[in-house]
Design a protein around this motif. Structure first.
Motif, PDB file in Angstrom:
ATOM      1  N   TYR A 147       0.776  -1.189   0.102  1.00 18.10           N
ATOM      2  CA  TYR A 147       0.181   0.243  -0.040  1.00 18.10           C
ATOM      3  C   TYR A 147       0.639   0.935  -0.084  1.00 18.10           C
ATOM      4  O   TYR A 147       1.793   1.040   0.915  1.00 18.10           O
ATOM      5  CB  TYR A 147      -1.029  -0.272   1.431  1.00 18.10           C
ATOM      6  N   SER A 148       0.800   2.089  -0.588  1.00 14.68           N
ATOM      7  CA  SER A 148       1.115   3.972  -0.781  1.00 14.68           C
ATOM      8  C   SER A 148      -0.077   5.016  -1.141  1.00 14.68           C
ATOM      9  O   SER A 148      -0.499   3.984  -1.971  1.00 14.68           O
ATOM     10  CB  SER A 148       2.089   3.289  -2.018  1.00 14.68           C
ATOM     11  N   GLU A 149       0.095   5.820  -0.536  1.00  8.14           N
ATOM     12  CA  GLU A 149      -0.520   7.002  -0.345  1.00  8.14           C
ATOM     13  C   GLU A 149      -0.572   7.069  -1.657  1.00  8.14           C
ATOM     14  O   GLU A 149      -1.759   7.838  -2.750  1.00  8.14           O
ATOM     15  CB  GLU A 149      -0.383   7.766   0.544  1.00  8.14           C
TER      16      GLU A 149
ATOM     17  N   ASN B  35      -1.093   6.260  -4.405  1.00  4.45           N
ATOM     18  CA  ASN B  35      -1.423   5.218  -5.377  1.00  4.45           C
ATOM     19  C   ASN B  35      -2.791   4.483  -4.705  1.00  4.45           C
ATOM     20  O   ASN B  35      -3.150   3.394  -5.188  1.00  4.45           O
ATOM     21  CB  ASN B  35      -0.546   4.063  -5.730  1.00  4.45           C
ATOM     22  N   HIS B  36      -3.284   5.354  -4.088  1.00  2.00           N
ATOM     23  CA  HIS B  36      -4.672   5.042  -3.579  1.00  2.00           C
ATOM     24  C   HIS B  36      -5.471   4.764  -4.337  1.00  2.00           C
ATOM     25  O   HIS B  36      -6.031   3.795  -3.998  1.00  2.00           O
ATOM     26  CB  HIS B  36      -4.828   6.035  -2.220  1.00  2.00           C
ATOM     27  N   ASP B  37      -6.080   5.927  -6.149  1.00  2.00           N
ATOM     28  CA  ASP B  37      -6.996   5.358  -6.591  1.00  2.00           C
ATOM     29  C   ASP B  37      -7.038   4.104  -7.423  1.00  2.00           C
ATOM     30  O   ASP B  37      -8.040   3.774  -7.580  1.00  2.00           O
ATOM     31  CB  ASP B  37      -6.845   6.663  -7.689  1.00  2.00           C
ATOM     32  N   LYS B  38      -5.378   3.920  -7.827  1.00  2.00           N
ATOM     33  CA  LYS B  38      -5.748   2.968  -8.269  1.00  2.00           C
ATOM     34  C   LYS B  38      -5.586   1.547  -7.648  1.00  2.00           C
ATOM     35  O   LYS B  38      -6.476   0.417  -7.860  1.00  2.00           O
ATOM     36  CB  LYS B  38      -3.571   2.374  -8.934  1.00  2.00           C
ATOM     37  N   ILE B  39      -5.449   1.296  -6.499  1.00  2.00           N
ATOM     38  CA  ILE B  39      -5.848   0.230  -5.947  1.00  2.00           C
ATOM     39  C   ILE B  39      -6.904   0.187  -5.114  1.00  2.00           C
ATOM     40  O   ILE B  39      -7.466  -0.593  -5.462  1.00  2.00           O
ATOM     41  CB  ILE B  39      -5.167   0.357  -4.192  1.00  2.00           C
ATOM     42  N   ALA B  40      -7.898   1.619  -5.324  1.00  2.00           N
ATOM     43  CA  ALA B  40      -9.319   1.192  -4.540  1.00  2.00           C
ATOM     44  C   ALA B  40      -9.864   1.193  -6.486  1.00  2.00           C
ATOM     45  O   ALA B  40     -10.386  -0.074  -5.665  1.00  2.00           O
ATOM     46  CB  ALA B  40     -10.106   2.829  -4.621  1.00  2.00           C
ATOM     47  N   GLU B  41      -9.448   1.625  -7.878  1.00  7.54           N
ATOM     48  CA  GLU B  41     -10.325   0.841  -8.772  1.00  7.54           C
ATOM     49  C   GLU B  41      -9.614  -1.125  -9.221  1.00  7.54           C
ATOM     50  O   GLU B  41     -10.559  -0.993  -9.596  1.00  7.54           O
ATOM     51  CB  GLU B  41      -9.400   1.295 -10.103  1.00  7.54           C
ATOM     52  N   LYS B  42      -8.204  -1.403  -8.452  1.00 12.62           N
ATOM     53  CA  LYS B  42      -8.315  -2.408  -8.261  1.00 12.62           C
ATOM     54  C   LYS B  42      -9.334  -3.384  -7.562  1.00 12.62           C
ATOM     55  O   LYS B  42      -9.685  -4.470  -8.127  1.00 12.62           O
ATOM     56  CB  LYS B  42      -6.411  -2.886  -8.111  1.00 12.62           C
ATOM     57  N   TYR B  43      -9.977  -3.232  -6.215  1.00 14.60           N
ATOM     58  CA  TYR B  43     -10.274  -3.835  -5.766  1.00 14.60           C
ATOM     59  C   TYR B  43     -11.849  -2.849  -6.130  1.00 14.60           C
ATOM     60  O   TYR B  43     -12.842  -4.262  -5.363  1.00 14.60           O
ATOM     61  CB  TYR B  43     -10.190  -3.398  -4.677  1.00 14.60           C
ATOM     62  N   ASN B  44     -12.961  -2.736  -6.773  1.00 12.15           N
ATOM     63  CA  ASN B  44     -13.634  -2.162  -7.355  1.00 12.15           C
ATOM     64  C   ASN B  44     -14.396  -1.538  -6.656  1.00 12.15           C
ATOM     65  O   ASN B  44     -15.934  -1.925  -6.046  1.00 12.15           O
ATOM     66  CB  ASN B  44     -14.116  -2.997  -7.499  1.00 12.15           C
ATOM     67  N   LEU B  45     -13.509  -0.854  -6.090  1.00  9.46           N
ATOM     68  CA  LEU B  45     -13.968   0.189  -4.967  1.00  9.46           C
ATOM     69  C   LEU B  45     -14.294   1.832  -5.362  1.00  9.46           C
ATOM     70  O   LEU B  45     -13.390   1.852  -6.187  1.00  9.46           O
ATOM     71  CB  LEU B  45     -13.364   0.612  -3.544  1.00  9.46           C
TER      72      LEU B  45
ATOM     73  N   LYS C 292     -10.094   2.159   1.893  1.00  6.09           N
ATOM     74  CA  LYS C 292      -9.134   2.070   3.646  1.00  6.09           C
ATOM     75  C   LYS C 292      -8.820   0.604   3.581  1.00  6.09           C
ATOM     76  O   LYS C 292      -9.683  -0.626   3.595  1.00  6.09           O
ATOM     77  CB  LYS C 292     -10.217   2.294   4.591  1.00  6.09           C
ATOM     78  N   PRO C 293      -7.486   0.723   3.132  1.00  5.39           N
ATOM     79  CA  PRO C 293      -6.638  -0.456   3.631  1.00  5.39           C
ATOM     80  C   PRO C 293      -7.223  -1.573   5.194  1.00  5.39           C
ATOM     81  O   PRO C 293      -7.544   0.227   5.852  1.00  5.39           O
ATOM     82  CB  PRO C 293      -5.061  -0.196   3.807  1.00  5.39           C
ATOM     83  N   ALA C 294      -6.843  -2.553   5.035  1.00  6.27           N
ATOM     84  CA  ALA C 294      -7.309  -3.737   5.898  1.00  6.27           C
ATOM     85  C   ALA C 294      -5.922  -3.063   6.792  1.00  6.27           C
ATOM     86  O   ALA C 294      -5.009  -2.475   6.676  1.00  6.27           O
ATOM     87  CB  ALA C 294      -7.053  -4.758   5.471  1.00  6.27           C
ATOM     88  N   PRO C 295      -6.348  -2.981   8.587  1.00  4.16           N
ATOM     89  CA  PRO C 295      -4.696  -2.867   9.856  1.00  4.16           C
ATOM     90  C   PRO C 295      -3.691  -3.877   9.255  1.00  4.16           C
ATOM     91  O   PRO C 295      -4.310  -5.094   8.842  1.00  4.16           O
ATOM     92  CB  PRO C 295      -5.642  -3.648  10.587  1.00  4.16           C
ATOM     93  N   GLN C 296      -2.575  -4.065   9.088  1.00  2.00           N
ATOM     94  CA  GLN C 296      -1.774  -4.731   8.942  1.00  2.00           C
ATOM     95  C   GLN C 296      -1.277  -5.879   9.818  1.00  2.00           C
ATOM     96  O   GLN C 296      -1.111  -7.194   9.506  1.00  2.00           O
ATOM     97  CB  GLN C 296      -0.485  -3.716   9.530  1.00  2.00           C
ATOM     98  N   GLU C 297      -1.870  -5.811  10.962  1.00  2.00           N
ATOM     99  CA  GLU C 297      -1.656  -7.189  11.496  1.00  2.00           C
ATOM    100  C   GLU C 297      -3.483  -8.082  11.959  1.00  2.00           C
ATOM    101  O   GLU C 297      -2.793  -9.611  11.750  1.00  2.00           O
ATOM    102  CB  GLU C 297      -1.703  -6.939  13.160  1.00  2.00           C
ATOM    103  N   GLU C 298      -4.700  -7.674  10.712  1.00  2.00           N
ATOM    104  CA  GLU C 298      -5.227  -8.860  10.551  1.00  2.00           C
ATOM    105  C   GLU C 298      -4.996  -9.007   8.490  1.00  2.00           C
ATOM    106  O   GLU C 298      -5.053 -10.157   8.260  1.00  2.00           O
ATOM    107  CB  GLU C 298      -6.332  -7.605  10.158  1.00  2.00           C
ATOM    108  N   CYS C 299      -4.421  -7.839   8.439  1.00  2.00           N
ATOM    109  CA  CYS C 299      -4.402  -8.821   6.778  1.00  2.00           C
ATOM    110  C   CYS C 299      -2.528  -8.027   5.962  1.00  2.00           C
ATOM    111  O   CYS C 299      -2.861  -6.598   6.519  1.00  2.00           O
ATOM    112  CB  CYS C 299      -5.141  -7.640   6.026  1.00  2.00           C
ATOM    113  N   VAL C 300      -2.142  -8.188   5.535  1.00  2.00           N
ATOM    114  CA  VAL C 300      -0.956  -8.368   5.036  1.00  2.00           C
ATOM    115  C   VAL C 300      -1.114  -7.006   3.604  1.00  2.00           C
ATOM    116  O   VAL C 300      -2.306  -7.960   2.565  1.00  2.00           O
ATOM    117  CB  VAL C 300       0.275  -9.389   4.250  1.00  2.00           C
ATOM    118  N   GLY C 301      -0.549  -6.099   3.224  1.00  2.00           N
ATOM    119  CA  GLY C 301      -1.285  -5.293   2.158  1.00  2.00           C
ATOM    120  C   GLY C 301      -1.868  -4.744   1.536  1.00  2.00           C
ATOM    121  O   GLY C 301      -2.504  -4.216   2.943  1.00  2.00           O
TER     122      GLY C 301
END
Length: 177
Positions: free
Chosen positions: A44-46, A48-58, A64-73
């Motif tokens: 995750y990088s701030e 590329n926020h829009d590209k990452i949201a588009e990648k997950y169809n959001l 909003k990225p998941a907490p790192q202790e729950e999910c990686v990446g």
């Protein structure tokens, strides 16, 4: 030759099946193609926020990225809503899981089936109240069993009656000689 005719017959049956055609067109109509390697969580990088949201169809505001202790990446933080809590009358693409193609799911989706615990489902009776009712019922049964233990119940039966020696009760010989 027989193999070719069987394969051609199979393919014509598949293309006549409207459900097969609909699901194929629905699944493969958008880009990128639905390969799981394309949705592997990345870094995750701030910027590329829009590209990452588009990648997950959001939408970028919803992502909003998941907490790192729950999910990686960069996987999104999704609400825990199980299939039982979703609308049963909606025409889902995969009705078994009440899910649509390319729908982003929670990263613990495998534990939220209808045959498992239903997250987000509103029960008629609260689970704590149901547990308390069960425990009270079982304690009542054990109490009744303990109190009635000195008074056993039995089926009254007369003693076994055996025939007397020398007396014929019945015979298989005819009565007329």
């Amino acid at each position: 030759m027989a193999l070719a005719s069987k394969l051609c017959g199979l393919s014509s049956q598949l293309f006549r099946n409207k459900a097969f055609l609909y699901s194929t067109a629905r699944c493969y109509s958008d880009k990128p193609m639905p390969w799981s390697i394309l949705w592997k969580p990345g870094v995750y990088s701030e910027k590329n926020h829009d590209k990452i949201a588009e990648k997950y169809n959001l939408h970028p505001k919803e992502y909003k990225p998941a907490p790192q202790e729950e999910c990686v990446g960069d996987y999104p933080d999704m609400p825990m809503i199980g299939p039982a809590a979703k609308d049963p009358y909606y025409p889902y693409d995969i009705p078994t899981y009440r899910k649509n193609y390319k729908e982003t799911v929670h990263h613990h989706f495998e534990i939220m089936g209808e045959d498992r615990f239903s997250y987000g489902y509103k029960y008629r009776i609260d689970l704590r109240l149901a547990s308390a009712i069960f425990i009270a019922f079982m304690l009542t049964l054990f109490g009744i069993t303990y109190l009635l233990e000195p008074y056993p119940s039995f089926m009254p039966v007369m003693e076994k009656q055996y025939p007397q020696k020398g007396k014929v009760h019945y015979t298989f010989e005819s009565a007329n000689p």
